[in-house]
Design an enzyme around this catalytic site. Structure first.
Site, PDB file in Angstrom:
ATOM      1  N   THR A 162      13.580   3.359   2.132  1.00 25.56           N
ATOM      2  CA  THR A 162      14.240   4.066   2.741  1.00 25.56           C
ATOM      3  C   THR A 162      16.208   4.897   1.710  1.00 25.56           C
ATOM      4  O   THR A 162      16.443   5.313   2.367  1.00 25.56           O
ATOM      5  CB  THR A 162      14.671   3.893   4.339  1.00 25.56           C
ATOM      6  N   CYS A 194      25.798   7.819   9.853  1.00 26.50           N
ATOM      7  CA  CYS A 194      24.970   9.294   9.147  1.00 26.50           C
ATOM      8  C   CYS A 194      25.951  10.440  10.077  1.00 26.50           C
ATOM      9  O   CYS A 194      25.247  11.790   9.313  1.00 26.50           O
ATOM     10  CB  CYS A 194      23.735   9.325   9.306  1.00 26.50           C
ATOM     11  N   ASP A 197       0.750  -1.264   0.370  1.00 26.17           N
ATOM     12  CA  ASP A 197      -0.022   0.316  -0.016  1.00 26.17           C
ATOM     13  C   ASP A 197       1.034   0.968  -0.085  1.00 26.17           C
ATOM     14  O   ASP A 197       1.274   1.072   0.430  1.00 26.17           O
ATOM     15  CB  ASP A 197      -1.104  -0.548   1.516  1.00 26.17           C
ATOM     16  N   GLU A 242      29.573   7.677   4.030  1.00 28.44           N
ATOM     17  CA  GLU A 242      29.722   6.493   4.715  1.00 28.44           C
ATOM     18  C   GLU A 242      29.607   5.149   3.904  1.00 28.44           C
ATOM     19  O   GLU A 242      29.653   4.266   3.841  1.00 28.44           O
ATOM     20  CB  GLU A 242      28.804   5.560   6.160  1.00 28.44           C
ATOM     21  N   HIS A 270      17.769  14.634  12.337  1.00 30.88           N
ATOM     22  CA  HIS A 270      18.722  13.713  10.720  1.00 30.88           C
ATOM     23  C   HIS A 270      17.483  12.672  10.182  1.00 30.88           C
ATOM     24  O   HIS A 270      16.838  12.570  11.139  1.00 30.88           O
ATOM     25  CB  HIS A 270      19.865  12.470  11.308  1.00 30.88           C
TER      26      HIS A 270
HETATM   27  N1  COA Z   1      -0.364   3.878   6.288  1.00 28.67           N
HETATM   28  C1  COA Z   1      -0.151   4.339   6.442  1.00 28.67           C
HETATM   29  N2  COA Z   1       1.057   3.559   7.259  1.00 28.67           N
HETATM   30  C2  COA Z   1       1.593   2.521   7.200  1.00 28.67           C
HETATM   31  C3  COA Z   1       0.654   1.510   6.398  1.00 28.67           C
HETATM   32  C4  COA Z   1      -0.450   2.563   5.812  1.00 28.67           C
HETATM   33  N3  COA Z   1      -0.593   0.964   4.447  1.00 28.67           N
HETATM   34  N4  COA Z   1       0.908   0.049   6.320  1.00 28.67           N
HETATM   35  C5  COA Z   1       2.092   0.606   7.466  1.00 28.67           C
HETATM   36  N5  COA Z   1       2.037   1.918   7.595  1.00 28.67           N
HETATM   37  C6  COA Z   1       3.056   2.667   9.085  1.00 28.67           C
HETATM   38  C7  COA Z   1       3.325   1.729  10.383  1.00 28.67           C
HETATM   39  O1  COA Z   1       2.142   2.167  11.558  1.00 28.67           O
HETATM   40  C8  COA Z   1       4.658   2.231  11.278  1.00 28.67           C
HETATM   41  O2  COA Z   1       4.497   3.678  11.368  1.00 28.67           O
HETATM   42  P1  COA Z   1       4.756   3.809  12.815  1.00 28.67           P
HETATM   43  O3  COA Z   1       6.489   3.375  12.960  1.00 28.67           O
HETATM   44  O4  COA Z   1       4.925   4.915  13.317  1.00 28.67           O
HETATM   45  O5  COA Z   1       4.324   2.634  13.923  1.00 28.67           O
HETATM   46  C9  COA Z   1       5.486   2.898   9.348  1.00 28.67           C
HETATM   47  O6  COA Z   1       4.682   2.785   9.072  1.00 28.67           O
HETATM   48  C10 COA Z   1       6.283   1.681   8.835  1.00 28.67           C
HETATM   49  O7  COA Z   1       6.042   0.575   8.670  1.00 28.67           O
HETATM   50  P2  COA Z   1       6.081  -0.849   9.369  1.00 28.67           P
HETATM   51  O8  COA Z   1       6.164  -1.728   9.655  1.00 28.67           O
HETATM   52  O9  COA Z   1       7.133  -0.865  10.892  1.00 28.67           O
HETATM   53  O10 COA Z   1       7.873  -0.827   8.098  1.00 28.67           O
HETATM   54  P3  COA Z   1       9.087  -1.675   7.524  1.00 28.67           P
HETATM   55  O11 COA Z   1       8.250  -3.098   8.359  1.00 28.67           O
HETATM   56  O12 COA Z   1       8.655  -1.727   6.253  1.00 28.67           O
HETATM   57  O13 COA Z   1       9.698  -0.686   8.654  1.00 28.67           O
HETATM   58  C11 COA Z   1      11.804   0.508   8.845  1.00 28.67           C
HETATM   59  C12 COA Z   1      10.191   0.669   8.896  1.00 28.67           C
HETATM   60  C13 COA Z   1      12.181   2.378   9.261  1.00 28.67           C
HETATM   61  C14 COA Z   1      12.159   0.629  10.411  1.00 28.67           C
HETATM   62  C15 COA Z   1      12.625   0.195   7.670  1.00 28.67           C
HETATM   63  O14 COA Z   1      12.198   1.103   6.535  1.00 28.67           O
HETATM   64  C16 COA Z   1      13.724   0.715   8.116  1.00 28.67           C
HETATM   65  O15 COA Z   1      14.697  -0.370   8.697  1.00 28.67           O
HETATM   66  N6  COA Z   1      14.614   1.498   7.405  1.00 28.67           N
HETATM   67  C17 COA Z   1      15.983   1.802   7.597  1.00 28.67           C
HETATM   68  C18 COA Z   1      15.744   2.464   8.854  1.00 28.67           C
HETATM   69  C19 COA Z   1      17.865   3.236   8.757  1.00 28.67           C
HETATM   70  O16 COA Z   1      18.347   3.460   7.969  1.00 28.67           O
HETATM   71  N7  COA Z   1      17.961   3.323  10.105  1.00 28.67           N
HETATM   72  C20 COA Z   1      19.651   3.771   9.310  1.00 28.67           C
HETATM   73  C21 COA Z   1      19.836   5.474  10.700  1.00 28.67           C
HETATM   74  S1  COA Z   1      18.527   6.050  11.632  1.00 28.67           S
END
Ligand code: COA
Length: 391
Positions: A156, A115, A33, A83, A237
């Protein structure tokens, strides 16, 4: 405060990559979605480098306008934060130094800590200017964030470079003392030398980031920093832009303040405009956030901005800056918007091909296809050497 001498960011320039992959395209491919990306993580598209682009070509594209405006006479140091380094020994900044024809009487160094390291470079630069206020330091942050296909981090990804000229009597933002700092040994995100994609425990990373927010804020206030109410905006960040909202909500709640949505938006929304379409640019992200804030917010003259720099692993720093009168005449808003709007939309298969493109390791002659329309390109690899040219 920095004594009587005002030191800070005199110029700020952002560049990004040739291509863009939208989150609609990604969502369609993964049967996700799209609201999860747009609303859930706050991302709409991500910059994807062409085959002949990398951190050096983006960095040179960001730095060239800074040199064109200010000249290189006062620049004695280039501090290059990344990095996603292209070499284990040679600093990427030396390629930029060469592409831009900068004087041989320059010191060039590369800094790494996920970062966070652009902030280390900025503080390093401020120290050098304290020692000799006639000098200017070119601070560059440039990264390509890359995770495995179909991994959690894939949505991301992104790519950008920021070039900042740091000196006395800055035209944009005066950087203040003190800083609040944090280090803890946390494996939330890392990239072993043998991998081209990062490994990340996204949930661990979010909680480590929020823990760092608490510690740096405590350290900052204990060292005589400003109170929360004094800040007009906060540059966080942004591994994904929703993180800025999460972090600010956490800071407000930690300090016992109301964390209403309108107040949080006022403090961070203008910092996210560029990053939500560029994606994560690792070291550059927080200073892309600053460019976005300065380019989009109503007049910020004299206002205090909070900076929360986080780098997994983990190191973080909180510090303040004050926006300087007359800053608006120095902004590069049109150039930044053009860098974003000129990117070419690509489909998933083109993106996947670029993502999976192998790096030659045999020391042979490997010219690269001409793809970028930016000012500099990686022409190829020859005998293990990277060959950069103006386009
Ligand atoms: N509509 C609206 N929001 C939605 C949705 C939908 N259909 N489906 C999921 N979401 C929301 C979730 O509720 C969540 O929000 P919240 O965190 O506020 O609760 C968000 O979208 C992400 O959903 P999630 O299921 O947690 O996504 P994911 O398992 O794909 O992981 C990250 C998200 C951010 C953990 C992942 O993208 C990641 O690991 N990114 C890299 C992080 C990074 O770079 N870190 C390094 C430095 S800080």
């Amino acid at each position: 405060m920095s004594g009587d001498l005002a030191i800070g960011i005199h110029d700020l320039s952002v560049a990004t990559a040739q291509y863009v992959l939208t989150h609609e395209t990604l969502a369609a491919r993964h049967g996700a979605d799209v609201a999860k990306y747009h609303t859930g993580i706050g991302q709409r598209s991500m910059s994807i480098p062409a085959a002949d682009e990398d951190i050096v070509t983006m960095a040179a594209a960001a730095a060239a306008p800074v040199i064109a405006r200010h000249g290189a006479e006062r620049i004695r140091t280039i501090a290059f934060a990344t990095e996603t380094s292209v070499d284990q020994a040679k600093a990427a900044g030396i390629h930029v130094h060469s592409l831009l024809g900068l004087p041989t009487t320059t010191r060039v160094v590369e800094l790494k800590q996920a970062c966070y390291s652009a902030t280390a470079a900025l503080q390093f630069a401020i120290g050098l200017v304290h020692r000799d206020p006639s000098q200017q330091i070119l601070v560059i942050a440039s990264d390509v964030s890359r995770y495995d296909l179909a991994s959690r981090g894939e949505a991301t990804q992104g790519a950008a470079a920021v070039a900042m000229l740091v000196g006395a009597d800055p035209a944009l933002v005066r950087i203040e003392e003190p800083s609040g700092v944090f280090t803890a040994d946390i494996m939330d995100f890392w990239r072993p030398n043998y991998r081209t994609t990062a490994l990340v425990d996204g949930y661990e990373s979010i909680s480590a980031y929020l823990q760092a927010v608490e510690v740096v804020w405590k350290d900052y206030t204990e060292r005589g920093g400003r109170s929360l109410e004094e800040f007009r905006a906060f540059c966080y960040h942004q591994p994904f832009t929703k993180m800025a909202y999460k972090a600010h909500r956490h800071l407000l709640q930690h300090c016992g303040h109301d964390a209403d949505d309108a107040g949080i938006s006022r403090a961070v929304e203008h910092t996210t405009t560029y990053n939500q379409v560029i994606g994560n640019s690792y070291t550059a992200s927080i200073y892309v956030a600053l460019a976005s804030l300065l380019d989009h917010a109503e007049d910020l003259t004299g206002e205090a901005i909070g900076f929360l720099s986080y780098g997994s692993g983990s190191v973080a720093e909180f510090f303040a800056g004050t926006v300087v009168p007359g800053y608006r005449s120095q902004l590069r808003t049109d150039m930044h918007r053009e860098a974003i709007s000129r990117r070419l939309d690509i489909d998933y298969d083109t993106y996947r091909e670029l993502h999976q493109r192998p790096t030659p390791v045999d020391g042979g002659e490997h010219p690269l296809p001409r793809q970028t329309t930016g000012p500099y390109r990686l022409a190829g690899l020859s005998q293990h050497k990277r060959i950069y040219t103006p386009r």
